[in-house]
Design a protein around this motif. Structure first.
Motif, PDB file in Angstrom:
ATOM      1  N   ASP A  81       1.007  -1.095  -0.270  1.00 16.54           N
ATOM      2  CA  ASP A  81      -0.562   0.481   0.411  1.00 16.54           C
ATOM      3  C   ASP A  81       0.314   1.234  -0.177  1.00 16.54           C
ATOM      4  O   ASP A  81       0.254   2.164   0.493  1.00 16.54           O
ATOM      5  CB  ASP A  81      -1.233  -0.465   1.404  1.00 16.54           C
ATOM      6  CG  ASP A  81      -2.103  -0.954   1.040  1.00 16.54           C
ATOM      7  OD1 ASP A  81      -1.688  -1.444   0.396  1.00 16.54           O
ATOM      8  OD2 ASP A  81      -2.564  -1.185   2.130  1.00 16.54           O
ATOM      9  N   ASN A  82       1.985   0.673  -0.154  1.00  9.53           N
ATOM     10  CA  ASN A  82       2.928   1.781  -0.069  1.00  9.53           C
ATOM     11  C   ASN A  82       2.949   2.904   1.127  1.00  9.53           C
ATOM     12  O   ASN A  82       3.515   4.534   1.264  1.00  9.53           O
ATOM     13  CB  ASN A  82       2.458   3.652  -1.477  1.00  9.53           C
ATOM     14  CG  ASN A  82       3.986   4.279  -1.892  1.00  9.53           C
ATOM     15  OD1 ASN A  82       5.154   3.949  -1.632  1.00  9.53           O
ATOM     16  ND2 ASN A  82       3.420   4.902  -1.801  1.00  9.53           N
ATOM     17  N   TRP A  83       3.052   2.289   2.172  1.00  4.71           N
ATOM     18  CA  TRP A  83       2.680   2.940   3.346  1.00  4.71           C
ATOM     19  C   TRP A  83       4.214   2.069   4.093  1.00  4.71           C
ATOM     20  O   TRP A  83       5.104   2.799   4.856  1.00  4.71           O
ATOM     21  CB  TRP A  83       2.258   2.316   4.328  1.00  4.71           C
ATOM     22  CG  TRP A  83       0.618   3.064   4.253  1.00  4.71           C
ATOM     23  CD1 TRP A  83      -0.499   3.356   3.271  1.00  4.71           C
ATOM     24  CD2 TRP A  83       0.507   4.283   5.825  1.00  4.71           C
ATOM     25  NE1 TRP A  83      -0.693   4.073   4.072  1.00  4.71           N
ATOM     26  CE2 TRP A  83      -1.049   4.921   5.044  1.00  4.71           C
ATOM     27  CE3 TRP A  83       1.519   5.069   6.363  1.00  4.71           C
ATOM     28  CZ2 TRP A  83      -1.471   5.437   5.185  1.00  4.71           C
ATOM     29  CZ3 TRP A  83       0.943   6.826   6.842  1.00  4.71           C
ATOM     30  CH2 TRP A  83      -0.962   6.425   6.974  1.00  4.71           C
ATOM     31  N   LEU A  84       5.226   1.288   4.117  1.00  2.30           N
ATOM     32  CA  LEU A  84       5.908   0.796   4.462  1.00  2.30           C
ATOM     33  C   LEU A  84       7.454   0.739   2.963  1.00  2.30           C
ATOM     34  O   LEU A  84       6.975  -0.097   2.123  1.00  2.30           O
ATOM     35  CB  LEU A  84       5.856   0.489   5.383  1.00  2.30           C
ATOM     36  CG  LEU A  84       5.031   0.381   6.472  1.00  2.30           C
ATOM     37  CD1 LEU A  84       5.367  -0.900   7.362  1.00  2.30           C
ATOM     38  CD2 LEU A  84       5.954   0.870   7.501  1.00  2.30           C
ATOM     39  N   ALA A  85       8.304   1.120   2.994  1.00  5.54           N
ATOM     40  CA  ALA A  85       9.833   0.341   2.320  1.00  5.54           C
ATOM     41  C   ALA A  85      10.906  -0.276   2.973  1.00  5.54           C
ATOM     42  O   ALA A  85      10.544  -0.592   3.817  1.00  5.54           O
ATOM     43  CB  ALA A  85       9.977   1.651   1.931  1.00  5.54           C
ATOM     44  N   PRO A  99       8.249   7.513   1.882  1.00 13.66           N
ATOM     45  CA  PRO A  99       8.281   9.075   1.769  1.00 13.66           C
ATOM     46  C   PRO A  99       7.081   9.987   2.382  1.00 13.66           C
ATOM     47  O   PRO A  99       6.889  11.008   2.713  1.00 13.66           O
ATOM     48  CB  PRO A  99       9.150   9.960   1.021  1.00 13.66           C
ATOM     49  CG  PRO A  99      10.317   8.595   0.558  1.00 13.66           C
ATOM     50  CD  PRO A  99       9.165   7.661   1.102  1.00 13.66           C
ATOM     51  N   SER A 100       5.983   9.513   1.039  1.00  9.76           N
ATOM     52  CA  SER A 100       4.217  10.103   1.053  1.00  9.76           C
ATOM     53  C   SER A 100       3.803   9.772   2.346  1.00  9.76           C
ATOM     54  O   SER A 100       3.265  10.348   3.248  1.00  9.76           O
ATOM     55  CB  SER A 100       3.673   8.890  -0.182  1.00  9.76           C
ATOM     56  OG  SER A 100       3.922   8.009  -0.081  1.00  9.76           O
ATOM     57  N   ALA A 101       4.286   8.207   3.246  1.00  9.53           N
ATOM     58  CA  ALA A 101       3.532   8.331   4.178  1.00  9.53           C
ATOM     59  C   ALA A 101       4.346   8.752   5.559  1.00  9.53           C
ATOM     60  O   ALA A 101       3.424   9.569   6.807  1.00  9.53           O
ATOM     61  CB  ALA A 101       3.783   6.603   4.489  1.00  9.53           C
ATOM     62  N   HIS A 102       5.303   8.821   5.348  1.00 10.48           N
ATOM     63  CA  HIS A 102       6.070  10.219   6.937  1.00 10.48           C
ATOM     64  C   HIS A 102       5.308  11.447   6.594  1.00 10.48           C
ATOM     65  O   HIS A 102       5.087  12.018   7.371  1.00 10.48           O
ATOM     66  CB  HIS A 102       7.511  10.340   5.913  1.00 10.48           C
ATOM     67  CG  HIS A 102       8.471  10.603   7.287  1.00 10.48           C
ATOM     68  ND1 HIS A 102       8.685  12.150   7.475  1.00 10.48           N
ATOM     69  CD2 HIS A 102       8.789  10.384   8.598  1.00 10.48           C
ATOM     70  CE1 HIS A 102       8.857  12.475   8.632  1.00 10.48           C
ATOM     71  NE2 HIS A 102       9.645  10.856   9.227  1.00 10.48           N
ATOM     72  N   LYS A 103       5.159  12.166   5.237  1.00 11.41           N
ATOM     73  CA  LYS A 103       4.385  13.242   5.413  1.00 11.41           C
ATOM     74  C   LYS A 103       3.034  13.314   5.783  1.00 11.41           C
ATOM     75  O   LYS A 103       2.460  14.396   6.031  1.00 11.41           O
ATOM     76  CB  LYS A 103       4.461  14.040   3.880  1.00 11.41           C
ATOM     77  CG  LYS A 103       5.859  14.308   3.292  1.00 11.41           C
ATOM     78  CD  LYS A 103       5.523  14.714   1.696  1.00 11.41           C
ATOM     79  CE  LYS A 103       7.541  14.747   1.540  1.00 11.41           C
ATOM     80  NZ  LYS A 103       6.804  15.504   0.049  1.00 11.41           N
ATOM     81  N   HIS A 104       2.006  12.264   5.087  1.00 12.72           N
ATOM     82  CA  HIS A 104       0.926  11.826   6.104  1.00 12.72           C
ATOM     83  C   HIS A 104       0.729  12.359   7.138  1.00 12.72           C
ATOM     84  O   HIS A 104      -0.196  12.352   7.873  1.00 12.72           O
ATOM     85  CB  HIS A 104       0.392  10.181   5.294  1.00 12.72           C
ATOM     86  CG  HIS A 104      -0.858  10.791   5.001  1.00 12.72           C
ATOM     87  ND1 HIS A 104      -1.872  11.513   4.708  1.00 12.72           N
ATOM     88  CD2 HIS A 104      -1.860   9.316   6.050  1.00 12.72           C
ATOM     89  CE1 HIS A 104      -3.428  11.202   4.503  1.00 12.72           C
ATOM     90  NE2 HIS A 104      -3.224   9.742   5.425  1.00 12.72           N
ATOM     91  N   TYR A 105       1.772  11.211   8.127  1.00 15.03           N
ATOM     92  CA  TYR A 105       1.481  10.486   9.246  1.00 15.03           C
ATOM     93  C   TYR A 105       1.808  12.301  10.167  1.00 15.03           C
ATOM     94  O   TYR A 105       1.913  12.709  11.032  1.00 15.03           O
ATOM     95  CB  TYR A 105       2.289   9.693  10.039  1.00 15.03           C
ATOM     96  CG  TYR A 105       1.710   9.710  10.903  1.00 15.03           C
ATOM     97  CD1 TYR A 105       1.120   8.206  11.574  1.00 15.03           C
ATOM     98  CD2 TYR A 105       2.119  10.061  12.587  1.00 15.03           C
ATOM     99  CE1 TYR A 105       0.580   8.154  12.439  1.00 15.03           C
ATOM    100  CE2 TYR A 105       2.113   9.324  13.635  1.00 15.03           C
ATOM    101  CZ  TYR A 105       1.364   8.640  13.827  1.00 15.03           C
ATOM    102  OH  TYR A 105       0.512   8.209  14.394  1.00 15.03           O
TER     103      TYR A 105
END
Length: 314
Positions: A81-85, A99-105
């Motif tokens: 789901d592109n939350w974790l790498a 990076p996108s999950a980090h910005k979101h959180y």
């Protein structure tokens, strides 16, 4: 339980079963392993070097009743789901937010760890996604809900705050700067304010939200005294901190952050914020000992928390 000692009757209180609470709470509160892993990465890993070994994560979460297989499956789905790498180092797998999950959180964290949820200046942000493509609209609406916006009328989303930073970031990240209308407004008189209050109470289901806050308070307020008496170890403190912030976040992100004059009397959200702030502070030191002595990244045990951690709930 009552027992007899000599000629006197003494009352014995059964000790609180912290292990039992930790094990049963996810099922009682309908907490999925996948969503809880996101909470751990946001609340903990993001503050301690951004990365953790999967083996340590499994060992840390198993006392909650999450099996190794379930944790692995949840992590793999979050990668999909592109939350974790994931980074491989030999036979070990290390995970971190994308990076996108980090910005979101990070945007959500501004609300979760705020010292207060009250706004009383009377200004509202109104968003009209007038030219957002139909394919992009569901994602944009989801982002708005995470920021605390709620639908006020057809095609109009509102938030009673003048903080535009997170909204501007979201619109820019989604490349919708030429598709969204944003403006500030306020009611012009008391009569309009009363009508608006009736409208939001009807549309935004404040009674249900108040009940969710009340349940949170009933669950976690009694634990403040228990933690103050240091009746739990470092691992228990880590897990309780995770459950606390997960359940608080789950209710808070449905909150509309209304000013006091638009909320019912005895609004349970005020007490919930106080409980979360107090209990989180109580658990911080013991949970940090567990994090830095039991969880590892590719360089060894996780480092001490970032400076931003000390500003939570401040």
């Amino acid at each position: 339980m009552i027992s007899r000692k000599g000629d006197a009757l003494t009352t014995q209180t059964k000790p609180f079963d912290m292990n039992g609470f930790l094990f049963s709470r996810p099922e009682q509160a309908n907490i999925s392993c996948k969503s809880f892993v996101v909470t751990i990465f946001g609340d903990v890993i993001s503050q301690h070097g951004d990365e953790v070994w999967l083996g340590d994560l499994i060992g840390a979460l198993e006392p909650l009743g999450f099996s190794e297989r379930l944790i692995r499956t949840s992590v793999f789905r979050l990668v999909k789901d592109n939350w974790l790498a994931v980074t491989k180092n030999g036979r070990k797998s290390f995970y971190q937010f994308t990076p996108s999950a980090h910005k979101h959180y990070t945007k959500a964290a501004r609300r979760i760890y705020a010292a207060t949820t009250q706004h009383s200046d009377g200004n509202w942000l109104i968003v009209l996604p007038s030219f957002v493509d139909e394919e992009e609209l569901p994602s944009f609406k989801r982002q708005l809900r995470w920021l605390g916006f709620s639908q006020l009328a057809s095609g109009a989303y509102a938030h009673p705050s003048i903080d535009k930073g997170s909204l501007e970031e979201t619109i820019s990240e989604l490349e919708l700067t030429d598709s969204v209308v944003v403006f500030e407004s306020k009611t012009i008189d008391d009569e309009s304010t009363n009508v608006l209050k009736s409208l939001v109470q009807q549309r935004w289901q404040l009674e249900l939200l108040d009940q969710d806050y009340a349940e949170f308070n009933q669950t976690y307020q009694p634990l403040i005294e228990l933690v103050a008496e240091k009746q739990l170890n470092d691992h228990q403190a880590f897990l309780l901190r995770g459950l606390l912030i997960h359940e608080y976040r789950r209710v808070l992100l449905k909150d509309h952050e209304l000013p006091q004059n638009m909320l019912p009397d005895d609004w349970q959200g005020y007490l919930a914020t106080k409980i979360a702030k107090k209990l989180y502070a109580q658990l911080a030191r013991a949970s940090a000992r567990y994090i830095t002595s039991q969880l590892q990244n590719q360089s060894g045990f996780l480092p001490a928390a970032a400076k931003s951690f000390s500003q939570r709930f401040k």
